[in-house]
Write a protein that holds these residues in place. Structure first.
Motif: not given
Length: 106
Positions: A54-76
């Motif tokens: 499991d890779t924890k993501l940094v949520m850049i934006e979070q609302t009740s209907t959406s979340i935005k994140f960037k795919v981190p470099p440690e993800v395979k």
């Protein structure tokens, strides 16, 4: 009237991701997920998982209907599921039915 089976609907207040775009992405890409109950009151954290890692993501934006994140470099690279950590008295990790494909770097 017949109600749909309970298993097909999230419990009240339970986070549920219904889609992610783009479906195919690379390290560093911005991904947007859409669903219900995704706000800070319901979702403590967002992860990508292959079932083992499991890779924890940094949520850049979070609302009740959406979340935005960037795919981190440690993800395979591979087909990965989204998973939320609920913000309840007893937090739970809930794997979502939505998956994305992280492509290898070229």
């Amino acid at each position: 009237t017949l109600a749909p089976p309970a298993s097909s609907q999230p419990a009240a207040g339970m986070p549920m991701i219904s889609s992610a775009a783009p479906y195919e992405c690379k390290i560093g890409d911005l991904v947007s997920v859409v669903g219900t109950n995704l706000g800070q009151d319901n979702v403590a954290a967002l992860y990508l998982t292959d079932g083992k890692l499991d890779t924890k993501l940094v949520m850049i934006e979070q609302t009740s209907t959406s979340i935005k994140f960037k795919v981190p470099p440690e993800v395979k690279p591979g087909r990965l599921a989204l998973m939320v950590l609920t913000k309840e008295k007893d937090p739970r990790l809930m794997e979502q039915p939505v998956k994305i494909v992280v492509e290898p770097a070229t």
